[in-house]
Design a protein around this motif. Structure first.
Motif, PDB file in Angstrom:
ATOM      1  N   LEU A 283       0.812  -1.223   0.000  1.00 50.25           N
ATOM      2  CA  LEU A 283       0.000   0.000   0.000  1.00 50.25           C
ATOM      3  C   LEU A 283       0.837   1.261   0.000  1.00 50.25           C
ATOM      4  O   LEU A 283       0.377   2.324  -0.445  1.00 50.25           O
ATOM      5  N   ASP A 284       2.073   1.196   0.492  1.00 50.51           N
ATOM      6  CA  ASP A 284       2.934   2.379   0.537  1.00 50.51           C
ATOM      7  C   ASP A 284       3.897   2.456  -0.641  1.00 50.51           C
ATOM      8  O   ASP A 284       4.738   3.360  -0.698  1.00 50.51           O
ATOM      9  N   ALA A 285       3.796   1.525  -1.581  1.00 54.24           N
ATOM     10  CA  ALA A 285       4.697   1.542  -2.735  1.00 54.24           C
ATOM     11  C   ALA A 285       4.349   2.703  -3.664  1.00 54.24           C
ATOM     12  O   ALA A 285       3.198   3.141  -3.740  1.00 54.24           O
ATOM     13  N   ASP A 286       5.353   3.218  -4.371  1.00 54.15           N
ATOM     14  CA  ASP A 286       5.088   4.272  -5.353  1.00 54.15           C
ATOM     15  C   ASP A 286       4.274   3.724  -6.520  1.00 54.15           C
ATOM     16  O   ASP A 286       3.318   4.360  -6.982  1.00 54.15           O
ATOM     17  N   THR A 287       4.677   2.563  -6.994  1.00 56.31           N
ATOM     18  CA  THR A 287       3.939   1.886  -8.069  1.00 56.31           C
ATOM     19  C   THR A 287       3.873   0.390  -7.763  1.00 56.31           C
ATOM     20  O   THR A 287       4.641  -0.130  -6.953  1.00 56.31           O
ATOM     21  N   ILE A 288       2.952  -0.267  -8.438  1.00 56.16           N
ATOM     22  CA  ILE A 288       2.813  -1.718  -8.323  1.00 56.16           C
ATOM     23  C   ILE A 288       2.767  -2.306  -9.723  1.00 56.16           C
ATOM     24  O   ILE A 288       2.043  -1.797 -10.595  1.00 56.16           O
ATOM     25  N   GLY A 289       3.562  -3.350  -9.931  1.00 52.12           N
ATOM     26  CA  GLY A 289       3.428  -4.119 -11.160  1.00 52.12           C
ATOM     27  C   GLY A 289       2.370  -5.177 -10.946  1.00 52.12           C
ATOM     28  O   GLY A 289       2.563  -6.087 -10.140  1.00 52.12           O
ATOM     29  N   LEU A 290       1.245  -5.058 -11.609  1.00 57.22           N
ATOM     30  CA  LEU A 290       0.145  -6.013 -11.496  1.00 57.22           C
ATOM     31  C   LEU A 290       0.204  -6.932 -12.712  1.00 57.22           C
ATOM     32  O   LEU A 290      -0.049  -6.507 -13.838  1.00 57.22           O
ATOM     33  N   VAL A 291       0.593  -8.178 -12.474  1.00 57.21           N
ATOM     34  CA  VAL A 291       0.849  -9.118 -13.569  1.00 57.21           C
ATOM     35  C   VAL A 291      -0.133 -10.277 -13.482  1.00 57.21           C
ATOM     36  O   VAL A 291      -0.333 -10.853 -12.417  1.00 57.21           O
ATOM     37  N   CYS A 292      -0.732 -10.618 -14.610  1.00 57.83           N
ATOM     38  CA  CYS A 292      -1.541 -11.837 -14.710  1.00 57.83           C
ATOM     39  C   CYS A 292      -0.772 -12.786 -15.617  1.00 57.83           C
ATOM     40  O   CYS A 292      -0.951 -12.817 -16.833  1.00 57.83           O
ATOM     41  N   ASP A 293       0.126 -13.542 -14.999  1.00 63.06           N
ATOM     42  CA  ASP A 293       1.117 -14.318 -15.737  1.00 63.06           C
ATOM     43  C   ASP A 293       0.543 -15.641 -16.232  1.00 63.06           C
ATOM     44  O   ASP A 293      -0.312 -16.249 -15.589  1.00 63.06           O
ATOM     45  N   GLU A 294       1.049 -16.096 -17.348  1.00 63.30           N
ATOM     46  CA  GLU A 294       0.589 -17.346 -17.939  1.00 63.30           C
ATOM     47  C   GLU A 294       0.868 -18.538 -17.032  1.00 63.30           C
ATOM     48  O   GLU A 294       0.053 -19.460 -16.932  1.00 63.30           O
ATOM     49  N   ILE A 295       2.004 -18.533 -16.340  1.00 64.71           N
ATOM     50  CA  ILE A 295       2.402 -19.645 -15.492  1.00 64.71           C
ATOM     51  C   ILE A 295       2.055 -19.396 -14.027  1.00 64.71           C
ATOM     52  O   ILE A 295       1.528 -20.279 -13.342  1.00 64.71           O
ATOM     53  N   GLU A 296       2.323 -18.204 -13.521  1.00 63.57           N
ATOM     54  CA  GLU A 296       2.228 -17.940 -12.089  1.00 63.57           C
ATOM     55  C   GLU A 296       0.936 -17.261 -11.662  1.00 63.57           C
ATOM     56  O   GLU A 296       0.718 -17.048 -10.475  1.00 63.57           O
ATOM     57  N   GLY A 297       0.068 -16.944 -12.607  1.00 65.71           N
ATOM     58  CA  GLY A 297      -1.192 -16.300 -12.244  1.00 65.71           C
ATOM     59  C   GLY A 297      -0.976 -14.875 -11.789  1.00 65.71           C
ATOM     60  O   GLY A 297      -0.071 -14.172 -12.269  1.00 65.71           O
ATOM     61  N   PHE A 298      -1.798 -14.404 -10.835  1.00 62.88           N
ATOM     62  CA  PHE A 298      -1.698 -13.029 -10.351  1.00 62.88           C
ATOM     63  C   PHE A 298      -0.447 -12.846  -9.503  1.00 62.88           C
ATOM     64  O   PHE A 298      -0.188 -13.605  -8.567  1.00 62.88           O
ATOM     65  N   CYS A 299       0.332 -11.827  -9.829  1.00 65.89           N
ATOM     66  CA  CYS A 299       1.528 -11.470  -9.053  1.00 65.89           C
ATOM     67  C   CYS A 299       1.543  -9.959  -8.877  1.00 65.89           C
ATOM     68  O   CYS A 299       1.101  -9.206  -9.752  1.00 65.89           O
ATOM     69  N   TYR A 300       2.055  -9.512  -7.732  1.00 59.17           N
ATOM     70  CA  TYR A 300       2.165  -8.091  -7.425  1.00 59.17           C
ATOM     71  C   TYR A 300       3.615  -7.771  -7.111  1.00 59.17           C
ATOM     72  O   TYR A 300       4.254  -8.475  -6.316  1.00 59.17           O
ATOM     73  N   TYR A 301       4.149  -6.697  -7.702  1.00 56.71           N
ATOM     74  CA  TYR A 301       5.545  -6.327  -7.483  1.00 56.71           C
ATOM     75  C   TYR A 301       5.641  -4.851  -7.099  1.00 56.71           C
ATOM     76  O   TYR A 301       5.211  -3.971  -7.860  1.00 56.71           O
ATOM     77  N   ALA A 302       6.206  -4.607  -5.916  1.00 58.62           N
ATOM     78  CA  ALA A 302       6.318  -3.244  -5.398  1.00 58.62           C
ATOM     79  C   ALA A 302       7.357  -2.458  -6.187  1.00 58.62           C
ATOM     80  O   ALA A 302       8.422  -2.973  -6.538  1.00 58.62           O
ATOM     81  N   ASP A 303       7.023  -1.184  -6.466  1.00 59.64           N
ATOM     82  CA  ASP A 303       7.934  -0.232  -7.135  1.00 59.64           C
ATOM     83  C   ASP A 303       8.441  -0.769  -8.471  1.00 59.64           C
ATOM     84  O   ASP A 303       9.581  -0.488  -8.882  1.00 59.64           O
ATOM     85  N   PHE A 304       7.601  -1.497  -9.155  1.00 57.58           N
ATOM     86  CA  PHE A 304       7.972  -2.039 -10.461  1.00 57.58           C
ATOM     87  C   PHE A 304       8.207  -0.919 -11.472  1.00 57.58           C
ATOM     88  O   PHE A 304       9.036  -1.045 -12.381  1.00 57.58           O
ATOM     89  N   GLY A 305       7.487   0.185 -11.308  1.00 59.25           N
ATOM     90  CA  GLY A 305       7.640   1.303 -12.239  1.00 59.25           C
ATOM     91  C   GLY A 305       9.052   1.850 -12.266  1.00 59.25           C
ATOM     92  O   GLY A 305       9.551   2.259 -13.329  1.00 59.25           O
ATOM     93  N   ARG A 306       9.725   1.864 -11.117  1.00 57.16           N
ATOM     94  CA  ARG A 306      11.100   2.367 -11.074  1.00 57.16           C
ATOM     95  C   ARG A 306      12.016   1.489 -11.913  1.00 57.16           C
ATOM     96  O   ARG A 306      12.882   1.981 -12.631  1.00 57.16           O
ATOM     97  N   LEU A 307      11.827   0.155 -11.831  1.00 54.75           N
ATOM     98  CA  LEU A 307      12.661  -0.745 -12.611  1.00 54.75           C
ATOM     99  C   LEU A 307      12.341  -0.654 -14.098  1.00 54.75           C
ATOM    100  O   LEU A 307      13.240  -0.732 -14.941  1.00 54.75           O
ATOM    101  N   ASP A 308      11.082  -0.492 -14.427  1.00 57.11           N
ATOM    102  CA  ASP A 308      10.726  -0.349 -15.829  1.00 57.11           C
ATOM    103  C   ASP A 308      11.359   0.914 -16.411  1.00 57.11           C
ATOM    104  O   ASP A 308      11.830   0.913 -17.551  1.00 57.11           O
ATOM    105  N   ALA A 309      11.384   1.983 -15.607  1.00 54.12           N
ATOM    106  CA  ALA A 309      12.043   3.220 -16.059  1.00 54.12           C
ATOM    107  C   ALA A 309      13.544   3.009 -16.235  1.00 54.12           C
ATOM    108  O   ALA A 309      14.151   3.542 -17.173  1.00 54.12           O
ATOM    109  N   LEU A 310      14.158   2.218 -15.346  1.00 54.13           N
ATOM    110  CA  LEU A 310      15.584   1.932 -15.439  1.00 54.13           C
ATOM    111  C   LEU A 310      15.916   1.220 -16.741  1.00 54.13           C
ATOM    112  O   LEU A 310      16.898   1.557 -17.426  1.00 54.13           O
TER     113      LEU A 310
END
Length: 404
Positions: A283-310
């Motif tokens: 809840l305190d993350a700047d961004t969340i990567g919300l992924v509906c993956d083919e193998i792993e289903g729903f996954c949530y990743y904190a501050d994913f936006g920072r890595l995508d920008a990198l």
């Protein structure tokens, strides 16, 4: 969610042979338990008993029996072996090949909540609500141990294969019984077990297949709704999208039900707020990567936006916070290697620059070294076959849950 109960293919081994093995198993199990309680393993067994007492707040006879049984059959010693393996190797006089095979087969423990389907003079036929399989179960304590079972009752037990050459099973440890009126409560316990240990799906290929089908359908709905299987959002936006997604799924499911069943789902099912709730630590993350993956289903990743920008702008390798974030993703065993691959696949032209800066290794190339890096840092993710993120339940378990 519904499928037929899968029956075990019972072996043609003669009943007299099975009876002989059941009797012999009792003698050998007694020897194994004495071996496990011997001075060589006293410290480690005592630690397991202390853990059980701390977890439950007390230590009754049933818990002691279960803890010793788990220690003898499943606990991994420092060299990776089990107590039963050492017993088989060291027992004097040596065990016969038949006895060795029987004891080593006991490592395959099935823990379950069972509905009693039939009881006769030699065995009970039990339907495991957890894996939706039917087992014919014997006791090395004889008929008296099974006499308390009645058709329609429920039981909680640990069972092991009697021998690799037969599909007969054997009670190991305690057998706890419950009247048929406890079905709804025990069904909830079965769901909790299956949710905590989804690897139990592997025992039933039909359930496993159903799980993959359900996950594929859920992912297709996500992509139909949002046009992608990955969203980078603020926590508030993520909850809004999840609400939108679950409303879409709910409407689709309800459309296939009659009015009575649909009303029951609306009344008794989880609310959209419950379905859309994010884990507290996101809840305190700047961004969340919300992924509906083919193998792993729903996954949530904190501050994913920072890595995508990198990975979008490798000039950001000069930003220590961005590299620290990537290092945490790489070292955190709860982060799947698939999400690292996603970052690379989204920006393949920049992957070498980013990882060279992270690893301080100018010779690194993702094409040559990337997979080896993931296997080294994410070893546990390569140790087993993946499981669907959606865990289906059998027909009978679903019926009991609806009754609850």
């Amino acid at each position: 969610m519904e499928q037929e109960i899968v029956e075990q293919n019972f072996s043609p081994m003669a009943p007299a042979q099975i009876d002989r093995l059941v009797v012999r198993s009792g003698d050998l199990k007694g020897e194994l338990v004495a071996f496990a309680q011997g001075p060589r393993y006293a410290r480690r067994l005592e630690a397991r008993l202390d853990e059980a007492a701390d977890r439950l707040g007390h230590l009754d006879e049933a818990t002691v029996v279960e803890t010793i049984d788990h220690f003898a059959l499943q606990y991994r010693l420092a060299d990776g072996s089990t107590v039963v393996e050492r017993f088989v190797a060291q027992r004097r006089p040596p065990l016969s090949e038949e006895e060795r095979a029987m004891l080593l087969g006991w490592r395959d423990v099935v823990e379950g909540v069972f509905e009693v389907k039939h009881v006769d003079r030699s065995a009970a036929t039990l339907h495991n609500l957890v894996d939706d399989l039917v087992y014919r179960v014997h006791s090395n304590m004889g008929w008296r141990a099974l006499r308390k079972l009645r058709t329609g009752m429920f039981a909680a037990a640990r069972i092991v294969p009697l021998h690799p050459d037969t599909d007969a099973w054997l009670i190991t440890g305690n057998l706890s019984t419950y009247p048929r009126g406890y079905g709804a409560e025990l069904a909830q316990a079965a769901v909790q077990t299956l949710t905590a240990h989804p690897q139990l799906l592997r025992r039933n290929p039909e359930l496993l297949r159903k799980g993959w089908e359900m996950q594929a359908e859920a992912r297709a709905d996500f992509i139909d709704l949002f046009g992608t299987d990955l969203l980078i959002l603020t926590p508030g936006e993520a909850q809004d999208r999840l609400r939108e997604y679950h409303r879409h799924r709910q409407e689709k499911i309800l459309a296939d039900l009659d009015d009575t069943a649909a009303a029951k789902v609306r009344r008794d099912g989880p609310s959209l707020d419950e379905l859309s709730a994010l884990p507290e630590d996101l809840l305190d993350a700047d961004t969340i990567g919300l992924v509906c993956d083919e193998i792993e289903g729903f996954c949530y990743y904190a501050d994913f936006g920072r890595l995508d920008a990198l990975f979008t702008d490798p000039a950001l390798v000069r930003d220590r916070a961005s590299l620290t974030q990537l290092r945490e993703y790489l070292n955190d065993d709860s982060v799947s290697p698939r999400v690292i691959r996603r970052l690379v696949q989204r920006h393949p032209e920049n992957a070498d620059t980013v990882f060279r800066a992270l690893l301080r290794k100018q010779s690194f190339t993702w094409e040559q070294d990337g997979e080896e890096l993931l296997r080294r840092r994410k070893k546990s993710h390569y140790d087993h076959e993946p499981l669907p993120g959606i865990t289906p339940v059998g027909t009978r378990l679903a019926e009991l849950l609806r009754a609850r």
